[in-house]
Design a protein around this motif. Structure first.
Motif, PDB file in Angstrom:
ATOM      1  N   MET A 273       0.818  -1.218   0.000  1.00 40.88           N
ATOM      2  CA  MET A 273       0.000   0.000   0.000  1.00 40.88           C
ATOM      3  C   MET A 273       0.852   1.268   0.000  1.00 40.88           C
ATOM      4  O   MET A 273       0.441   2.295  -0.546  1.00 40.88           O
ATOM      5  CB  MET A 273      -0.924   0.010   1.219  1.00 40.88           C
ATOM      6  CG  MET A 273      -2.046  -1.010   1.177  1.00 40.88           C
ATOM      7  SD  MET A 273      -3.306  -0.649  -0.073  1.00 40.88           S
ATOM      8  CE  MET A 273      -4.068   0.817   0.634  1.00 40.88           C
ATOM      9  N   ASN A 274       2.033   1.202   0.607  1.00 39.56           N
ATOM     10  CA  ASN A 274       2.850   2.421   0.709  1.00 39.56           C
ATOM     11  C   ASN A 274       3.897   2.517  -0.396  1.00 39.56           C
ATOM     12  O   ASN A 274       4.885   3.243  -0.253  1.00 39.56           O
ATOM     13  CB  ASN A 274       3.526   2.506   2.080  1.00 39.56           C
ATOM     14  CG  ASN A 274       4.655   1.494   2.244  1.00 39.56           C
ATOM     15  OD1 ASN A 274       4.685   0.468   1.572  1.00 39.56           O
ATOM     16  ND2 ASN A 274       5.587   1.791   3.152  1.00 39.56           N
ATOM     17  N   ASP A 275       3.707   1.784  -1.494  1.00 35.22           N
ATOM     18  CA  ASP A 275       4.617   1.888  -2.636  1.00 35.22           C
ATOM     19  C   ASP A 275       4.673   3.342  -3.084  1.00 35.22           C
ATOM     20  O   ASP A 275       3.658   3.923  -3.486  1.00 35.22           O
ATOM     21  CB  ASP A 275       4.111   0.990  -3.774  1.00 35.22           C
ATOM     22  CG  ASP A 275       5.092   0.871  -4.928  1.00 35.22           C
ATOM     23  OD1 ASP A 275       5.779   1.864  -5.233  1.00 35.22           O
ATOM     24  OD2 ASP A 275       5.147  -0.206  -5.542  1.00 35.22           O
ATOM     25  N   ASP A 276       5.849   3.938  -3.012  1.00 40.55           N
ATOM     26  CA  ASP A 276       5.993   5.362  -3.327  1.00 40.55           C
ATOM     27  C   ASP A 276       6.376   5.600  -4.782  1.00 40.55           C
ATOM     28  O   ASP A 276       6.614   6.731  -5.183  1.00 40.55           O
ATOM     29  CB  ASP A 276       7.029   6.018  -2.394  1.00 40.55           C
ATOM     30  CG  ASP A 276       8.405   5.380  -2.524  1.00 40.55           C
ATOM     31  OD1 ASP A 276       8.478   4.175  -2.828  1.00 40.55           O
ATOM     32  OD2 ASP A 276       9.408   6.087  -2.327  1.00 40.55           O
ATOM     33  N   SER A 277       6.442   4.528  -5.575  1.00 42.59           N
ATOM     34  CA  SER A 277       6.762   4.656  -6.991  1.00 42.59           C
ATOM     35  C   SER A 277       5.572   4.328  -7.868  1.00 42.59           C
ATOM     36  O   SER A 277       5.221   5.082  -8.762  1.00 42.59           O
ATOM     37  CB  SER A 277       7.923   3.715  -7.335  1.00 42.59           C
ATOM     38  OG  SER A 277       9.046   4.405  -7.741  1.00 42.59           O
ATOM     39  N   ARG A 300      -2.640 -10.176  -3.151  1.00 41.83           N
ATOM     40  CA  ARG A 300      -2.046 -10.173  -1.829  1.00 41.83           C
ATOM     41  C   ARG A 300      -1.499  -8.762  -1.603  1.00 41.83           C
ATOM     42  O   ARG A 300      -0.489  -8.371  -2.200  1.00 41.83           O
ATOM     43  CB  ARG A 300      -0.919 -11.203  -1.715  1.00 41.83           C
ATOM     44  CG  ARG A 300      -1.310 -12.620  -2.138  1.00 41.83           C
ATOM     45  CD  ARG A 300      -2.277 -13.280  -1.154  1.00 41.83           C
ATOM     46  NE  ARG A 300      -2.522 -14.669  -1.539  1.00 41.83           N
ATOM     47  CZ  ARG A 300      -3.544 -15.081  -2.280  1.00 41.83           C
ATOM     48  NH1 ARG A 300      -4.416 -14.186  -2.745  1.00 41.83           N
ATOM     49  NH2 ARG A 300      -3.700 -16.364  -2.574  1.00 41.83           N
ATOM     50  N   ILE A 301      -2.168  -8.007  -0.766  1.00 47.43           N
ATOM     51  CA  ILE A 301      -1.794  -6.609  -0.532  1.00 47.43           C
ATOM     52  C   ILE A 301      -1.338  -6.454   0.913  1.00 47.43           C
ATOM     53  O   ILE A 301      -2.010  -6.897   1.844  1.00 47.43           O
ATOM     54  CB  ILE A 301      -2.968  -5.663  -0.846  1.00 47.43           C
ATOM     55  CG1 ILE A 301      -3.317  -5.755  -2.339  1.00 47.43           C
ATOM     56  CG2 ILE A 301      -2.625  -4.224  -0.474  1.00 47.43           C
ATOM     57  CD1 ILE A 301      -4.514  -4.934  -2.745  1.00 47.43           C
ATOM     58  N   PHE A 302      -0.192  -5.815   1.094  1.00 47.46           N
ATOM     59  CA  PHE A 302       0.377  -5.578   2.413  1.00 47.46           C
ATOM     60  C   PHE A 302       0.423  -4.075   2.688  1.00 47.46           C
ATOM     61  O   PHE A 302       0.480  -3.267   1.769  1.00 47.46           O
ATOM     62  CB  PHE A 302       1.789  -6.143   2.484  1.00 47.46           C
ATOM     63  CG  PHE A 302       1.864  -7.650   2.498  1.00 47.46           C
ATOM     64  CD1 PHE A 302       2.229  -8.329   3.651  1.00 47.46           C
ATOM     65  CD2 PHE A 302       1.569  -8.390   1.357  1.00 47.46           C
ATOM     66  CE1 PHE A 302       2.312  -9.715   3.667  1.00 47.46           C
ATOM     67  CE2 PHE A 302       1.642  -9.773   1.359  1.00 47.46           C
ATOM     68  CZ  PHE A 302       2.016 -10.441   2.520  1.00 47.46           C
ATOM     69  N   ALA A 303       0.423  -3.726   3.963  1.00 50.69           N
ATOM     70  CA  ALA A 303       0.443  -2.312   4.330  1.00 50.69           C
ATOM     71  C   ALA A 303       1.759  -1.657   3.927  1.00 50.69           C
ATOM     72  O   ALA A 303       1.777  -0.528   3.420  1.00 50.69           O
ATOM     73  CB  ALA A 303       0.222  -2.153   5.833  1.00 50.69           C
ATOM     74  N   LYS A 304       2.880  -2.343   4.149  1.00 49.62           N
ATOM     75  CA  LYS A 304       4.183  -1.737   3.906  1.00 49.62           C
ATOM     76  C   LYS A 304       5.072  -2.665   3.091  1.00 49.62           C
ATOM     77  O   LYS A 304       4.829  -3.860   3.010  1.00 49.62           O
ATOM     78  CB  LYS A 304       4.859  -1.390   5.233  1.00 49.62           C
ATOM     79  CG  LYS A 304       4.121  -0.309   6.016  1.00 49.62           C
ATOM     80  CD  LYS A 304       4.895   0.089   7.255  1.00 49.62           C
ATOM     81  CE  LYS A 304       4.198   1.220   8.000  1.00 49.62           C
ATOM     82  NZ  LYS A 304       4.964   1.655   9.187  1.00 49.62           N
ATOM     83  N   GLY A 305       6.096  -2.076   2.520  1.00 47.93           N
ATOM     84  CA  GLY A 305       7.039  -2.808   1.689  1.00 47.93           C
ATOM     85  C   GLY A 305       7.716  -1.907   0.674  1.00 47.93           C
ATOM     86  O   GLY A 305       8.737  -2.259   0.106  1.00 47.93           O
ATOM     87  N   CYS A 306       7.088  -0.737   0.420  1.00 44.46           N
ATOM     88  CA  CYS A 306       7.627   0.234  -0.538  1.00 44.46           C
ATOM     89  C   CYS A 306       7.715  -0.392  -1.926  1.00 44.46           C
ATOM     90  O   CYS A 306       6.803  -1.093  -2.342  1.00 44.46           O
ATOM     91  CB  CYS A 306       8.960   0.783  -0.040  1.00 44.46           C
ATOM     92  SG  CYS A 306       8.797   1.607   1.580  1.00 44.46           S
ATOM     93  N   THR A 314      13.439  -7.601   4.272  1.00 42.00           N
ATOM     94  CA  THR A 314      13.553  -6.451   5.167  1.00 42.00           C
ATOM     95  C   THR A 314      12.613  -6.694   6.349  1.00 42.00           C
ATOM     96  O   THR A 314      12.078  -7.792   6.513  1.00 42.00           O
ATOM     97  CB  THR A 314      13.157  -5.146   4.449  1.00 42.00           C
ATOM     98  OG1 THR A 314      11.733  -5.160   4.191  1.00 42.00           O
ATOM     99  CG2 THR A 314      13.891  -4.994   3.126  1.00 42.00           C
ATOM    100  N   ASP A 315      12.395  -5.671   7.151  1.00 42.49           N
ATOM    101  CA  ASP A 315      11.469  -5.807   8.282  1.00 42.49           C
ATOM    102  C   ASP A 315      10.019  -5.846   7.836  1.00 42.49           C
ATOM    103  O   ASP A 315       9.131  -6.183   8.630  1.00 42.49           O
ATOM    104  CB  ASP A 315      11.664  -4.639   9.262  1.00 42.49           C
ATOM    105  CG  ASP A 315      13.003  -4.700   9.981  1.00 42.49           C
ATOM    106  OD1 ASP A 315      13.565  -5.808  10.075  1.00 42.49           O
ATOM    107  OD2 ASP A 315      13.489  -3.642  10.433  1.00 42.49           O
ATOM    108  N   ASP A 316       9.747  -5.511   6.568  1.00 44.41           N
ATOM    109  CA  ASP A 316       8.376  -5.513   6.069  1.00 44.41           C
ATOM    110  C   ASP A 316       7.962  -6.938   5.696  1.00 44.41           C
ATOM    111  O   ASP A 316       8.636  -7.592   4.885  1.00 44.41           O
ATOM    112  CB  ASP A 316       8.247  -4.601   4.850  1.00 44.41           C
ATOM    113  CG  ASP A 316       8.519  -3.147   5.190  1.00 44.41           C
ATOM    114  OD1 ASP A 316       8.093  -2.707   6.273  1.00 44.41           O
ATOM    115  OD2 ASP A 316       9.169  -2.458   4.376  1.00 44.41           O
TER     116      ASP A 316
END
Length: 336
Positions: A273-277, A300-306, A314-316
Motif C-alpha cells: 500500500m505504501n509503494d511510493d513509486s 495479496r496486498i500488504f500495508a508496507k514494503g515500498c 527487510t522488516d516488512d
C-alpha cells in the motif's frame, strides 16, 4: 550530457525508489541509503554460473533498435541500496536474450519467465532477475530471465498524463518471442509447454500484463517458434506501474493502451500500500478489469514494503512472505 546518455543515470532513481510521490511521509518511510553509482560502458551482461544465455532472434535478422542513440550495451550498479545491498542493471540492449536456469531437484515441468523491472530504461538483472531464479528453481521450476530491448521511453502529455512509446512496445515482442521459443523447444528444455508462465516486477509487471492480454503477435513471424502460442499459462504481477495515465490516480480506470482479454491466464497480484513509486491503484484497477471479463485473479496486498524489493528480506512482512504465497498459489492453480 544528451538525453539518451543520461538514461542510465536516471535508471537508478526510477527503480527505487523513494520518489515521494505519495507524500513526504511515504518518501521518508521508503528512503534507502544511497551509494556511488558505477557504470561500465561497452560491457554485455553475463549471467554467471548455471545460466545458459541464448539469443532471442536469429543473428542475421534485422530487428528494431531501441533508443540507444548508437551506444553499445552497458551494465552498472544501482543506487540506492536494496536491503543493504547493491543491485545490477543492463541497458542499451539491442540484441535481447533469454537465460535458462534448470530446476534443482525434481523437475516439475513448470517454467517461469522472469521479466525484471527498470522503468523500460534499464533492466534490474539480479534484483528482479537471477535472484528470482535462485528461489524458484529450488521448487523444481525451470527459470528463464529475459533481457529485453531497452531503453524505450514513456513520455508525458501537455496535461501531465503518461504516454506510451510511439510505435510497438519492443519488450513485448521479445516476451512473445521468448514464449514461442520455450514452447517450440519444450522437449529439449524438458519443460511442459502448458505450464509456462511469467513473473514481472514494476515495469516488468506491465510487460507481464501486456503479454498476458495480447491476442496476437506484435511482429511478423520469423520461424516455427512463432507458430506456438505466445500467451503465458499463468502470470504473477509484482508492484506494477504504467497501467494508468495518471501517476497518482484517484479513480480505478486503466489507461487506453491497456488491453484486457478474456483469454488472459490466472493472475496473482502482489503490492504494498505504501509503494511510493507505483500507486496501489494500478494493481486494484487491473484486478477489477480482469475479473470483469472472467479471468481468475488473486491479490495479496500488504500495508508496507515500498517498491522494488524483489526477494531481498527487510522488516516488512511482504518481502519474506510473498514467495511462499506465490508457491501456494501455483499449487492452487495446478502449475505445481
Amino acid at each position: 550530457m544528451n538525453r539518451i546518455k543520461s538514461l542510465s543515470l536516471l535508471t537508478v532513481l526510477m527503480l527505487g525508489m523513494s520518489s515521494g510521490a505519495n507524500g513526504q511521509e511515504a518518501a521518508d518511510e521508503c528512503a534507502r541509503p544511497k551509494v556511488e553509482k558505477v557504470e561500465r560502458p561497452n560491457v554485455v551482461w553475463q549471467p554467471g554460473p548455471g545460466g545458459n544465455q541464448v539469443p532471442l532472434w536469429p543473428e542475421n535478422l534485422k530487428i528494431q533498435t531501441p533508443e540507444t542513440d548508437g551506444n553499445p550495451e552497458m551494465v552498472g550498479n544501482g543506487s540506492p541500496l536494496v536491503a543493504g545491498r547493491i543491485w545490477n542493471w543492463a541497458t542499451y540492449v539491442s540484441r535481447p536474450t533469454m537465460t535458462i536456469f534448470p530446476p534443482k531437484g525434481e523437475n516439475t515441468g513448470a517454467t517461469m519467465l522472469v521479466l525484471p523491472g527498470g522503468g523500460y530504461v534499464a533492466i534490474a538483472m539480479d534484483l528482479e532477475g537471477t535472484e528470482i531464479c535462485d528461489w524458484i528453481t529450488q521448487h523444481g521450476v525451470t527459470c528463464v530471465v529475459l533481457k529485453y530491448r531497452t531503453p524505450q521511453i514513456w513520455g508525458r502529455g501537455e496535461d501531465g498524463s503518461r504516454l506510451p512509446p510511439e510505435g510497438d512496445l519492443l519488450p513485448l515482442q521479445d516476451a512473445q518471442r521468448a514464449m514461442g521459443l520455450l514452447r517450440s523447444q519444450a522437449s529439449s528444455y524438458e519443460i511442459n509447454p502448458d505450464k509456462i508462465g511469467v513473473i514481472g516486477f514494476s515495469s516488468g509487471a506491465h510487460l507481464a500484463a501486456a503479454v498476458s492480454n495480447a491476442n496476437e503477435r506484435t511482429y511478423d513471424p520469423v520461424d516455427a517458434a512463432d507458430e506456438a502460442s505466445a500467451r503465458p499459462n499463468y502470470a504473477i504481477v509484482m508492484y506494477p506501474g504504467k497501467f494508468m495515465s495518471e501517476r497518482r490516480p484517484k479513480r480505478l480506470e486503466l489507461a487506453p493502451w491497456m488491453e484486457i482479454s478474456a483469454e488472459a491466464p490466472p493472475t496473482l497480484l502482489i503490492h504494498a500500500m505504501n509503494d511510493d513509486s507505483n500507486d496501489i491503484r494500478n494493481t486494484m484497477a487491473y484486478a477489477l478489469a480482469l475479473n470483469d471479463v472472467g479471468v481468475p485473479v488473486d491479490m495479496r496486498i500488504f500495508a508496507k514494503g515500498c517498491h522494488a524489493f524483489g526477494l531481498r528480506p527487510t522488516d516488512d512482512p511482504i518481502t519474506t512472505e510473498w514467495p511462499g504465497l506465490a508457491v501456494e498459489w501455483l499449487r492452487d492453480i495446478k502449475i505445481l
